[in-house]
Scaffold this motif. Structure first.
Motif, short mmCIF file in Angstrom:
data_model
loop_
_atom_site.label_atom_id
_atom_site.label_comp_id
_atom_site.label_asym_id
_atom_site.label_seq_id
_atom_site.Cartn_x
_atom_site.Cartn_y
_atom_site.Cartn_z
N ARG A 168 9.09 5.42 4.89
CA ARG A 168 8.85 6.79 4.43
C ARG A 168 9.81 7.09 3.30
N PHE A 201 4.34 7.17 2.00
CA PHE A 201 4.56 6.19 3.07
C PHE A 201 4.10 4.84 2.53
N PHE A 257 -0.03 -5.27 9.43
CA PHE A 257 0.82 -4.36 8.70
C PHE A 257 2.21 -4.24 9.31
N GLY A 258 3.18 -3.95 8.43
CA GLY A 258 4.50 -3.58 8.87
C GLY A 258 4.54 -2.13 9.33
N GLN A 259 5.72 -1.68 9.74
CA GLN A 259 5.86 -0.34 10.28
C GLN A 259 6.04 0.73 9.21
N GLY A 260 6.18 0.32 7.97
CA GLY A 260 6.19 1.30 6.89
C GLY A 260 7.56 1.83 6.52
N LEU A 313 3.52 0.81 2.85
CA LEU A 313 3.21 -0.18 3.87
C LEU A 313 3.03 -1.55 3.26
N GLY A 349 -5.88 8.68 1.52
CA GLY A 349 -6.04 7.39 2.16
C GLY A 349 -5.00 6.39 1.70
N LEU A 350 -5.14 5.18 2.18
CA LEU A 350 -4.26 4.09 1.79
C LEU A 350 -4.68 3.55 0.44
N GLN A 370 0.54 5.42 1.15
CA GLN A 370 -0.24 6.43 1.84
C GLN A 370 0.41 7.77 1.55
N TYR A 391 0.84 -1.19 0.00
CA TYR A 391 0.00 0.00 0.00
C TYR A 391 0.88 1.24 0.00
#
Lengths: 110, 112
Positions: A106, A88, A101-104, A90, A43-44, A38, A36
């Motif tokens: 950036r 971001f 979900f993972g922590q993403g 994910l 939104g995602l 963001q 995903y």
């Protein structure tokens, strides 16, 4: 227990450079995997999903691609980054329908 | 095409209040609905999962309901605390189980 690892946490890349983001899942087998994005104020957005090794479905045509070389590994790539790729990112996995979900990552493209 | 809408976009309440976050979706043919919490700059934490055959789920001070036929879900937070401040996201999974579609979220601020 199941865990998901996503790296790097932050990344600054120049326009036109390549990209590789990696996501791995531990403690489960044959998960559905997702990427995903963001963007700020939005939104995602689902980019890709995979139901098995080598099986990738793209939701939105764009400058990115995904691969799943192993059952629990999902990679997001680009050959040449655009400014609009900033956001971001994910990674997520699901088994029996609940998603985690993972922590993403950036990503800032400069 | 499935669309998910969350109302309100932002909410500020004093500590101790009970509150309701709303989620609506356009296609009732869903596999399940999931509520997530997202802290700034972080990933998503799953709060509650409601299967399409269920009406509600509870976890601690959180209660989520689902009315699939009308395309609505609510997340009820009892006795809100400053630590509840975050963005709350609603997502529906399509019947094929391949796409989790998100709303844009409700950003909650609880003041002490």
């Amino acid at each position: 227990s199941q865990t998901i690892h996503q790296w790097p946490a932050t990344l600054v890349q120049p326009v036109g450079s390549p990209l590789s983001l990696e996501c791995t899942v531990e403690g489960t087998s044959n998960p559905n995997l997702y990427w995903y994005r963001q963007a700020a104020g939005r939104g995602l957005q689902l980019l890709f999903y995979s139901v098995g090794i080598g099986q990738i479905s793209s939701e939105v045509p764009q400058n990115l691609s995904a691969s799943r070389p192993q059952d629990r590994q999902f990679i997001l790539s680009s050959k040449k980054l655009l400014l609009s790729d900033s956001g971001f990112y994910l990674c997520a996995w699901s088994v029996a329908s609940e998603a985690f979900f993972g922590q993403g990552t950036r990503l800032t493209v400069v | 095409k499935q669309e998910v809408t969350q109302i309100p976009a932002a909410l500020s309440v004093p500590e101790g209040e009970n509150l309701v976050l709303n989620c609506s979706f356009t296609d009732s043919a869903i596999y399940n609905l999931q509520w997530f919490r997202q802290d700034p700059g972080k990933g998503l934490t799953s709060l509650l999962l409601i299967q399409s055959s269920q009406r509600e789920q509870t976890s601690g001070r959180l209660n989520a309901s689902l009315d699939k036929s009308s395309g609505r879900s609510t997340l009820y937070i009892a006795a809100s605390q400053p630590g509840d401040s975050a963005t709350y996201l609603c997502a529906v999974l399509n019947q094929a189980g391949t796409a989790l579609i998100f709303g844009k979220g409700t950003t909650l601020s609880v003041s002490s």
